[in-house]
Design an enzyme around this catalytic site. Structure first.
Site, mmCIF file in Angstrom:
data_model
loop_
_atom_site.group_PDB
_atom_site.id
_atom_site.type_symbol
_atom_site.label_atom_id
_atom_site.label_comp_id
_atom_site.label_asym_id
_atom_site.label_seq_id
_atom_site.Cartn_x
_atom_site.Cartn_y
_atom_site.Cartn_z
ATOM 1 N N HIS A 196 -20.324 -25.405 -48.487
ATOM 2 C CA HIS A 196 -21.588 -26.940 -47.870
ATOM 3 C C HIS A 196 -22.750 -26.878 -46.664
ATOM 4 C CE1 HIS A 196 -22.344 -31.073 -46.806
ATOM 5 N NE2 HIS A 196 -21.979 -31.116 -45.717
ATOM 6 N N LYS A 234 -23.258 -36.355 -32.060
ATOM 7 C CA LYS A 234 -22.517 -37.180 -32.940
ATOM 8 C C LYS A 234 -22.154 -38.669 -32.270
ATOM 9 C CE LYS A 234 -20.004 -37.565 -37.711
ATOM 10 N NZ LYS A 234 -20.176 -37.488 -38.681
ATOM 11 N N ARG A 238 -28.074 -43.640 -38.131
ATOM 12 C CA ARG A 238 -26.378 -43.013 -38.433
ATOM 13 C C ARG A 238 -26.696 -42.170 -39.422
ATOM 14 N NH1 ARG A 238 -20.522 -43.045 -38.760
ATOM 15 N NH2 ARG A 238 -19.759 -41.285 -39.511
ATOM 16 N N ASN A 276 -27.619 -37.131 -41.647
ATOM 17 C CA ASN A 276 -27.764 -36.261 -43.174
ATOM 18 C C ASN A 276 -28.878 -35.678 -43.251
ATOM 19 O OD1 ASN A 276 -25.780 -37.779 -43.588
ATOM 20 N ND2 ASN A 276 -26.630 -39.553 -43.932
ATOM 21 N N LYS A 324 -16.461 -40.688 -40.882
ATOM 22 C CA LYS A 324 -16.655 -40.499 -43.096
ATOM 23 C C LYS A 324 -15.681 -40.257 -43.870
ATOM 24 C CE LYS A 324 -21.620 -41.820 -42.984
ATOM 25 N NZ LYS A 324 -22.822 -40.894 -43.607
ATOM 26 N N HIS A 379 -26.846 -32.159 -50.415
ATOM 27 C CA HIS A 379 -25.625 -32.377 -52.421
ATOM 28 C C HIS A 379 -26.288 -32.516 -52.892
ATOM 29 C CE1 HIS A 379 -23.622 -35.232 -48.897
ATOM 30 N NE2 HIS A 379 -23.005 -33.993 -48.419
ATOM 31 N N GLU A 402 -23.423 -46.979 -40.394
ATOM 32 C CA GLU A 402 -25.045 -47.162 -41.339
ATOM 33 C C GLU A 402 -25.176 -48.211 -41.451
ATOM 34 O OE1 GLU A 402 -24.421 -42.659 -42.522
ATOM 35 O OE2 GLU A 402 -25.620 -43.554 -43.921
ATOM 36 N N GLU A 460 -24.379 -26.962 -39.623
ATOM 37 C CA GLU A 460 -24.896 -28.480 -39.292
ATOM 38 C C GLU A 460 -25.054 -28.221 -37.170
ATOM 39 O OE1 GLU A 460 -24.160 -31.271 -41.477
ATOM 40 O OE2 GLU A 460 -23.035 -30.449 -42.991
ATOM 41 N N HIS A 507 -29.410 -33.485 -46.364
ATOM 42 C CA HIS A 507 -28.221 -33.306 -46.732
ATOM 43 C C HIS A 507 -28.365 -33.763 -47.817
ATOM 44 C CE1 HIS A 507 -25.671 -32.382 -43.236
ATOM 45 N NE2 HIS A 507 -24.772 -32.244 -43.857
ATOM 46 N N ARG A 538 -3.165 -50.630 -46.642
ATOM 47 C CA ARG A 538 -4.716 -50.525 -45.934
ATOM 48 C C ARG A 538 -4.799 -49.932 -44.615
ATOM 49 N NH1 ARG A 538 -1.827 -55.433 -47.975
ATOM 50 N NH2 ARG A 538 -2.442 -56.069 -50.693
HETATM 51 P P1 NAD Z 1 -13.604 -26.436 -46.005
HETATM 52 O O1 NAD Z 1 -12.153 -27.747 -45.545
HETATM 53 O O2 NAD Z 1 -13.874 -26.329 -47.585
HETATM 54 O O3 NAD Z 1 -12.848 -25.111 -45.111
HETATM 55 C C1 NAD Z 1 -13.106 -24.129 -45.641
HETATM 56 C C2 NAD Z 1 -12.313 -22.782 -45.916
HETATM 57 O O4 NAD Z 1 -11.869 -22.423 -44.665
HETATM 58 C C3 NAD Z 1 -10.836 -23.121 -46.378
HETATM 59 O O5 NAD Z 1 -10.531 -22.669 -47.521
HETATM 60 C C4 NAD Z 1 -9.818 -22.822 -45.607
HETATM 61 O O6 NAD Z 1 -8.676 -23.061 -46.227
HETATM 62 C C5 NAD Z 1 -10.206 -22.108 -44.472
HETATM 63 N N1 NAD Z 1 -10.009 -22.384 -42.691
HETATM 64 C C6 NAD Z 1 -10.620 -23.190 -42.602
HETATM 65 N N2 NAD Z 1 -9.824 -23.555 -40.890
HETATM 66 C C7 NAD Z 1 -9.164 -21.990 -40.876
HETATM 67 C C8 NAD Z 1 -8.989 -21.088 -39.923
HETATM 68 N N3 NAD Z 1 -9.269 -21.993 -38.329
HETATM 69 N N4 NAD Z 1 -8.909 -19.940 -40.351
HETATM 70 C C9 NAD Z 1 -8.184 -19.650 -41.724
HETATM 71 N N5 NAD Z 1 -8.698 -19.992 -42.240
HETATM 72 C C10 NAD Z 1 -9.708 -21.618 -42.472
HETATM 73 O O7 NAD Z 1 -14.920 -26.015 -45.469
HETATM 74 P P2 NAD Z 1 -15.439 -27.204 -44.652
HETATM 75 O O8 NAD Z 1 -16.803 -26.617 -44.186
HETATM 76 O O9 NAD Z 1 -14.888 -27.437 -42.913
HETATM 77 O O10 NAD Z 1 -15.856 -28.350 -45.320
HETATM 78 C C11 NAD Z 1 -16.681 -28.977 -45.687
HETATM 79 C C12 NAD Z 1 -16.320 -30.455 -46.152
HETATM 80 O O11 NAD Z 1 -17.098 -31.379 -44.897
HETATM 81 C C13 NAD Z 1 -17.643 -30.749 -47.054
HETATM 82 O O12 NAD Z 1 -16.484 -31.872 -48.362
HETATM 83 C C14 NAD Z 1 -17.810 -31.741 -46.794
HETATM 84 O O13 NAD Z 1 -18.949 -32.791 -47.691
HETATM 85 C C15 NAD Z 1 -17.507 -32.448 -45.672
HETATM 86 N N6 NAD Z 1 -17.868 -33.042 -43.912
HETATM 87 C C16 NAD Z 1 -17.520 -34.241 -43.877
HETATM 88 C C17 NAD Z 1 -18.580 -34.952 -42.971
HETATM 89 C C18 NAD Z 1 -17.942 -36.221 -42.599
HETATM 90 O O14 NAD Z 1 -19.376 -36.433 -41.597
HETATM 91 N N7 NAD Z 1 -17.196 -36.422 -42.856
HETATM 92 C C19 NAD Z 1 -19.560 -34.099 -42.196
HETATM 93 C C20 NAD Z 1 -19.640 -32.642 -42.811
HETATM 94 C C21 NAD Z 1 -19.848 -31.975 -43.873
HETATM 95 N N1 GLY Z 2 -22.438 -36.407 -41.508
HETATM 96 C C1 GLY Z 2 -22.809 -37.362 -41.137
HETATM 97 C C2 GLY Z 2 -22.172 -38.349 -40.969
HETATM 98 O O1 GLY Z 2 -21.488 -38.668 -40.088
HETATM 99 O O2 GLY Z 2 -23.261 -40.269 -40.991
#
Ligand code: NAD
Ligand code: GLY
Length: 369
Positions: A270, A231, A246, A250, A142, A257, A241, A184, A253, A120
């Protein structure tokens, strides 16, 4: 140079932005873990894992374990979550122990969800290593994983205890990932900060460079810090949200998405999907009379200059609409979209027709975006 940004959620935490951070002691107040588990993927862990483990060990004087998840969006699912629970149970992880998410948004979202739900809730810290994770996903709590019917359908709001950002890790990040993260970054300018948007226009030469030069770091630091501040402000005003504010984060997005879902997370990064989504949302806002064609062009010119152009694969419009119906911004059966009204100002509206969405999408198919 150190920049600290406070995220005024419950509890409040700090985003610590500092080049060469991994060479120092990383301590998060009020946590005294008996053990630490670093969540990462094999690529990132191979580059930074042993260094981070050594820093954590010397900072907290406790054993540091690791849990690796194959990289890629296709692994951000409940199967990976189940493996993680098994490992934490084997380690006899306790509520006072600490999880550390080292990686991009996939690792951060997944590790955060595991942290939110195991026992939890156990404390976790984000150490984001992609540009996207540094400016967006590591901040705001998130967490979640994908479901075959939609992205991030399963998740929880669960704030990290701290976010530690070392901009220098961007040196090893593949160029296409760094570019995708810029989507972003542009988003923040459009939704909240015209002056920041102008700053990005003025720094295009630095931001689009294939290899980051030593003299570029002040610009990257500024980009990361400004995005984190925007942010943090938005999240603090509507942590879960509830008021809807908030949701402005998006922008781009809903389309993005849906593009990712119908292509099964396999052909678009992404950030690339979000860039295409911002173009679609911008064109839709213009067609609805909300936004000027001149500003739509200005934003698209910045996306072009940052090489945020992808050829969308042929997409079946009805499939994209179906994917949008699973969007978390569907309320009372009605889809809501974030649409710009000016650079720095957006609205969240459901006042549009299915045909408006389809027209915007078709306009993308006619050009490489
Ligand atoms: P990712 O996490 O898939 O990373 C991309 C690639 O880069 C991976 O293959 C990783 O191994 C490599 N990598 C990462 N850092 C590195 C570094 N410093 N050097 C070498 N290689 C490296 O992609 P991302 O774009 O970071 O994340 C996408 C995800 O984030 C999606 O799932 C999306 O839904 C999520 N997201 C979440 C939020 C949120 O608020 N929680 C906001 C935006 C996106
Ligand atoms: N990436 C959208 C949020 O954090 O609300």
């Amino acid at each position: 140079m150190v920049t600290l940004v406070a995220v005024r959620t419950k509890p409040t935490y700090t985003i610590h932005i500092e080049p060469a951070l991994f060479d120092q002691t990383m301590l998060t107040p009020a946590i005294k873990p008996r053990q630490i588990c670093i969540f990462s993927d094999p690529t990132v862990f191979g580059i930074y894992g042993s260094k981070l483990a050594a820093v954590l060990q010397s900072s907290y004087h406790c054993p540091v374990e690791s849990h690796l998840i194959e990289s890629g969006e296709t692994n951000k699912n409940l199967v990976s979550v189940a493996y993680a629970y098994n490992h934490l149970a084997d380690l006899r992880f306790e509520r006072g122990d600490l999880m550390v998410a080292l990686g991009g948004g996939v690792i951060g979202d997944l590790a955060g969800f595991v942290a939110a739900t195991y026992l939890r809730g156990v404390p976790y810290v984000q150490v984001p290593t992609t540009l996207l994770a540094q400016v967006d996903s590591s901040v705001g709590g998130k967490t979640g994983v994908d479901h075959p019917l939609g992205k991030n359908l399963i998740g929880a709001f669960y704030q990290p205890r701290a976010v530690w950002i070392d901009p220098h890790v961007l040196r090893t990040l593949p160029l296409n990932q760094r570019r995708a993260g810029l989507a972003e970054v542009v988003k923040y300018g459009v939704i909240a900060d015209q002056a920041f948007f102008e700053f990005l226009e003025n720094q295009v030469a630095v931001l689009r460079r294939d290899v980051i030069r030593d003299e570029d770091w002040p610009v990257w630091n500024e980009v990361i810090a400004r995005c984190c501040q925007i942010k943090a402000d938005v999240v603090a005003s509507d942590e879960k949200e509830i008021t809807g504010h908030r949701a402005i984060l998006n922008f781009g997005h809903t389309f993005g998405h849906a593009f990712e879902t119908v292509t099964r997370y396999s052909s678009l990064l992404h950030g690339e999907a979000v860039a295409a989504g911002m173009r679609a949302a911008g064109r839709m806002a213009c067609a609805l009379g909300l936004w000027s064609a001149q500003e739509v062009d200005r934003v698209e010119q910045l996306l072009d200059a940052l090489e945020l152009k992808v050829a969308l694969p042929p997409l079946e419009p009805s499939a994209v609409l179906d994917a949008m119906r699973s969007d978390k911004k569907v309320r009372a059966g009605k889809l809501h979209m974030v649409l710009p009204q000016a650079i720095g100002k957006v609205c969240v509206t459901s006042d549009f027709k299915k045909e408006d969405v389809l027209t915007a999408m078709r306009s993308l198919a006619e050009t490489k975006v």
